[in-house]
Design a protein around this motif. Structure first.
Motif, PDB file in Angstrom:
ATOM      1  N   UNK A 179       0.769  -1.246   0.000  1.00 48.29           N
ATOM      2  CA  UNK A 179       0.000   0.000   0.000  1.00 48.29           C
ATOM      3  C   UNK A 179       0.796   1.289   0.000  1.00 48.29           C
ATOM      4  N   UNK A 180       2.139   1.202  -0.117  1.00 44.52           N
ATOM      5  CA  UNK A 180       2.917   2.459  -0.124  1.00 44.52           C
ATOM      6  C   UNK A 180       2.593   3.269  -1.380  1.00 44.52           C
ATOM      7  N   UNK A 181       2.505   4.595  -1.197  1.00 44.89           N
ATOM      8  CA  UNK A 181       2.187   5.471  -2.342  1.00 44.89           C
ATOM      9  C   UNK A 181       3.392   6.317  -2.752  1.00 44.89           C
ATOM     10  N   UNK A 182       4.347   6.469  -1.837  1.00 43.97           N
ATOM     11  CA  UNK A 182       5.602   7.169  -2.153  1.00 43.97           C
ATOM     12  C   UNK A 182       6.758   6.273  -1.737  1.00 43.97           C
ATOM     13  N   UNK A 183       7.748   6.145  -2.614  1.00 45.03           N
ATOM     14  CA  UNK A 183       8.948   5.365  -2.275  1.00 45.03           C
ATOM     15  C   UNK A 183      10.123   6.334  -2.223  1.00 45.03           C
ATOM     16  N   UNK A 201      17.850   5.765  -9.334  1.00 44.21           N
ATOM     17  CA  UNK A 201      16.427   6.131  -9.439  1.00 44.21           C
ATOM     18  C   UNK A 201      15.851   5.556 -10.742  1.00 44.21           C
ATOM     19  N   UNK A 202      16.581   5.721 -11.818  1.00 41.23           N
ATOM     20  CA  UNK A 202      16.115   5.238 -13.135  1.00 41.23           C
ATOM     21  C   UNK A 202      15.920   3.711 -13.084  1.00 41.23           C
ATOM     22  N   UNK A 203      16.922   3.030 -12.521  1.00 45.89           N
ATOM     23  CA  UNK A 203      16.877   1.567 -12.441  1.00 45.89           C
ATOM     24  C   UNK A 203      15.669   1.112 -11.614  1.00 45.89           C
ATOM     25  N   UNK A 204      15.453   1.762 -10.491  1.00 42.98           N
ATOM     26  CA  UNK A 204      14.347   1.337  -9.621  1.00 42.98           C
ATOM     27  C   UNK A 204      12.996   1.596 -10.291  1.00 42.98           C
ATOM     28  N   UNK A 205      12.893   2.701 -10.969  1.00 44.36           N
ATOM     29  CA  UNK A 205      11.622   3.006 -11.662  1.00 44.36           C
ATOM     30  C   UNK A 205      11.359   1.998 -12.786  1.00 44.36           C
ATOM     31  N   UNK A 206      12.435   1.562 -13.432  1.00 48.29           N
ATOM     32  CA  UNK A 206      12.249   0.650 -14.569  1.00 48.29           C
ATOM     33  C   UNK A 206      12.106  -0.816 -14.152  1.00 48.29           C
ATOM     34  N   UNK A 207      12.634  -1.153 -12.976  1.00 46.48           N
ATOM     35  CA  UNK A 207      12.687  -2.575 -12.617  1.00 46.48           C
ATOM     36  C   UNK A 207      11.864  -2.979 -11.397  1.00 46.48           C
ATOM     37  N   UNK A 208      11.153  -2.055 -10.800  1.00 49.27           N
ATOM     38  CA  UNK A 208      10.328  -2.431  -9.638  1.00 49.27           C
ATOM     39  C   UNK A 208       8.892  -2.669 -10.105  1.00 49.27           C
ATOM     40  N   UNK A 209       8.370  -3.870  -9.907  1.00 48.28           N
ATOM     41  CA  UNK A 209       6.979  -4.116 -10.306  1.00 48.28           C
ATOM     42  C   UNK A 209       6.031  -3.154  -9.574  1.00 48.28           C
ATOM     43  N   UNK A 215       5.045   7.518  -6.459  1.00 49.86           N
ATOM     44  CA  UNK A 215       5.997   8.634  -6.618  1.00 49.86           C
ATOM     45  C   UNK A 215       7.350   8.181  -6.067  1.00 49.86           C
ATOM     46  N   UNK A 216       8.407   8.432  -6.812  1.00 44.70           N
ATOM     47  CA  UNK A 216       9.757   8.178  -6.291  1.00 44.70           C
ATOM     48  C   UNK A 216      10.308   9.481  -5.708  1.00 44.70           C
ATOM     49  N   UNK A 236      16.182  14.471 -12.487  1.00 46.45           N
ATOM     50  CA  UNK A 236      16.364  14.278 -13.938  1.00 46.45           C
ATOM     51  C   UNK A 236      16.017  12.857 -14.358  1.00 46.45           C
ATOM     52  N   UNK A 237      16.110  11.936 -13.417  1.00 46.90           N
ATOM     53  CA  UNK A 237      15.853  10.533 -13.751  1.00 46.90           C
ATOM     54  C   UNK A 237      14.501  10.028 -13.257  1.00 46.90           C
ATOM     55  N   UNK A 238      13.610  10.939 -12.929  1.00 45.76           N
ATOM     56  CA  UNK A 238      12.232  10.511 -12.673  1.00 45.76           C
ATOM     57  C   UNK A 238      11.697  10.701 -11.269  1.00 45.76           C
ATOM     58  N   UNK A 239      12.548  11.143 -10.318  1.00 47.96           N
ATOM     59  CA  UNK A 239      12.009  11.394  -8.967  1.00 47.96           C
ATOM     60  C   UNK A 239      11.107  12.624  -9.032  1.00 47.96           C
ATOM     61  N   UNK A 240       9.983  12.583  -8.323  1.00 52.35           N
ATOM     62  CA  UNK A 240       9.058  13.729  -8.334  1.00 52.35           C
ATOM     63  C   UNK A 240       8.804  14.269  -6.940  1.00 52.35           C
ATOM     64  N   UNK A 241       9.521  13.747  -5.965  1.00 48.87           N
ATOM     65  CA  UNK A 241       9.516  14.339  -4.620  1.00 48.87           C
ATOM     66  C   UNK A 241      10.974  14.473  -4.184  1.00 48.87           C
TER      67      UNK A 241
END
Ligand code: KIV
Ligand code: ZN
Length: 597
Positions: A179-183, A201-209, A215-216, A236-241
């Motif tokens: 149930x986490x909404x922010x990682x 950050x890029x790797x985690x966004x691409x490889x975490x189901x 939000x990362x 730059x690699x996708x974190x939004x917080x």
């Protein structure tokens, strides 16, 4: 203004990770003051504290949730956040912590629980002594429990920067499933390089189901001076917080500085695919407030908020700036609340001019309460009488800090609102707290009534001090001699009057402007002598997140044309805070928790 970029969520942890800076201890009133300012600044999420650490921490987080959580001043209009600030409480991956964090934040209109558990092998093996499988099990179990209480859940794999990437993806997937909404991805020890952290950050966004639906977030420490660079690489690699603190305060070398990240995004809108809704004009006044209340001085050459950040010393630079500011300035000073015109106010300036100047400097109402405004105006009038060249912006900042220090010293007596029966502070304690609050808010314990100092070459400095004690309702005078100068004599006389032995931990005098008629701004930090000695060379058993074992330290600040009077008043402001703290400790001590992380 319509914008097509993603919103960058500013998560401020000045009151939690920032407060873990060595030597920083903020009382509840100081935390509330900072929380209100962060709300006006436009912070999206405020990590108000670690509620299970102690009843004092719980109380502070709960009051922030109740009193600051609903505030909308400064948050509405074009380019602003237009929502209440989310109030967040930190919890270990332990159900009791999570329940306590929820109880502390639940009264805020928007609230969040932040659960963390380390994932690096070094932390699992040596700190937590659990296997990777047990770690996943705990994440599932505790994040699910948090989710059963609250819909907004953040999970942090502590020491993510040194964790095995495949395992990290597994741990984050477990948090998402629960149930986490922010990682949040902490570089807990400030070890990563910008390219490494951005790639993480890029790797985690691409490889975490399940990563698409959450939000990362970045959380970078500054051990190698890379916190801001790493955070921006994360964006730059996708974190939004981004998790940040004012002035970058925090454990060891600190956290990422809020003002640096925001001004980078602000200055380079084409380089970062995000926008922010922060009122950058409040940066300088917010920085000064945190500096004054935390006692952590901002280095003069610090980016954005350092005193030298907009000073041009060399002739070539000055000449260029006079011809066109953009020759050497990439940020307009006024955009971050720095005034360079420095039009001084004089003794004929009235309330209106004074208020306008305060507004320009970032102290627009409600930054100061009515009582604080009146006190500041009275001090300004006295000062304008004695400073023929006029009261400068530097003097004005010091004056506000002075008024805040003396009024916070008064209200530093804990004022606890009634809480529900599930709260950890028993109702009878709260009744006592509530009934004593009226008295404790009315007057400072001690006020300086008279000070006479004899000093000079070949003379033993002597100080005669008279204090008014509002509890005893009487004036008390004492005299002290000292070998080490008039300040020591003054402090000794005050100690004799209050009857407590005090250790002076820090003493700092600074000029508020240039010229011979500058004010002296004095900041002191004190502790009870016996307590400080007992803890000296401590056993190292206290947890990095549990401030409960620390020596209580109190700061005070005052300004005056006479630096000895300023020193006496700063010392008394700190003593008054100590008096307020002692009173609230007595109420809560039998319920003190000891958290061991
Ligand atoms: O640095 C860190 O790992 C932290 C966590 C508790 C988020 O502050
Ligand atoms: Zn941290």
């Amino acid at each position: 203004m319509a914008t097509t970029t993603d919103k960058l969520i500013i998560f401020d942890t000045t009151l939690r990770d920032g407060e873990q800076s060595p030597g920083v201890t903020l009382n509840t009133e100081e935390k509330l003051e900072i929380a209100r300012q962060l709300s006006r600044l436009g912070v999206d999420v405020l990590e108000a504290g670690f509620p299970v650490a102690s009843p004092g921490d719980f109380n502070a987080v709960q009051r922030i949730a109740r009193e600051v959580g609903p505030l909308m001043e400064g948050r509405t209009g074009a380019g602003r956040v237009n929502q209440e600030m989310v109030i967040c409480g930190l919890a270990r991956s332990v159900k009791a912590d999570i329940q306590t964090a929820f109880d502390a934040v639940k009264d805020a209109p928007r609230h969040r629980i932040h659960v963390f558990l380390a994932t690096s092998d070094i932390h699992l093996e040596f700190k937590l002594k659990i296997s990777r499988a047990q770690c996943i099990e705990r994440i599932t179990d505790t994040v699910s429990f948090a989710k059963s209480l609250c819909k907004d859940i953040e999970f942090s794999p502590e020491d993510a920067g040194r964790s095995d990437r495949a395992f990290l993806c597994e741990a984050l997937a477990a948090a998402i499933n629960a149930g986490a909404t922010t990682l949040n991805i902490p570089d807990t020890v400030g070890y990563n390089t910008p390219s490494e952290y951005g790639d993480l950050i890029k790797h985690l966004k691409e490889n975490t189901p399940g990563a698409d639906g959450v939000i990362f977030s970045t959380h970078c420490h500054n051990d190698l001076g890379l916190a801001t660079a790493n955070t921006l690489a994360g964006v730059s690699n996708g974190a939004r917080q981004v998790e940040v603190t004012i002035n970058g305060i925090g454990e060891r070398a600190g956290n990422t500085s809020l003002e640096e990240v925001v001004m980078n995004v602000h200055t380079h809108p084409l380089s970062y695919p995000v926008h922010h809704t922060i009122n950058t004009r409040l940066f300088f006044s917010t920085s000064r407030m945190v500096e004054d209340l935390s006692g952590m001085a901002v280095q003069a050459n610090k980016a954005i908020v350092g005193r030298n950040a907009f000073l041009h010393e060399s002739g070539i630079h000055q000449d260029g700036v006079l011809k066109n500011k953009q020759t050497y300035e990439i940020i307009r000073p006024e955009d971050v609340g720095v005034t360079t015109g420095n039009l001084a106010l004089g003794k004929h300036s009235g309330r209106h001019a004074f208020k306008t100047k305060l507004d320009d400097l970032g102290y627009a109402a409600p930054a100061l309460s009515d009582a604080q405004f009146q006190a500041a105006f009275a001090k300004f009038k006295d000062l304008a009488d004695s400073k023929k060249a006029g009261v400068t912006d530097g003097d004005m900042h010091a004056l506000v800090a002075d008024v805040r220090s003396s009024t916070l010293a008064v209200s530093g007596h804990a004022v606890t609102p009634p809480v529900t029966s599930t709260d950890p502070v028993p109702e009878d304690d709260n009744e006592k707290a509530a009934s004593s609050s009226a008295a404790s808010e009315s007057a400072p314990r001690f006020t300086l009534k008279h000070l006479q100092v004899f000093t000079g070459l070949g003379i033993t400095p002597t100080a005669t001090v008279t204090l008014f004690d509002s509890v005893r309702g009487t004036e008390i005078t004492d005299v002290a001699l000292a070998q080490n100068g008039p300040i020591e004599a003054t402090f000794s006389a005050i100690q004799r009057i209050i009857g407590i032995e005090i250790q002076l931990l820090n003493f700092n005098v600074a000029a508020t402007s240039e010229g011979q008629d500058t004010l002296g701004k004095v900041a002191v930090r004190i502790a009870r002598a016996t307590e400080a000695e007992e803890k000296e060379g401590g056993d190292g058993s206290s947890s990095s997140l549990a401030p409960s074992g620390a020596v209580a330290k109190f700061s005070g600040l005052a300004t005056n044309v006479d630096i000895i009077t300023a020193s006496a008043n700063a010392y008394i402001a700190a003593v008054n805070r100590m008096a307020g703290h002692d009173e609230s400790e007595n109420r809560a001590s039998h319920k003190s928790r000891n958290v061991d992380i």
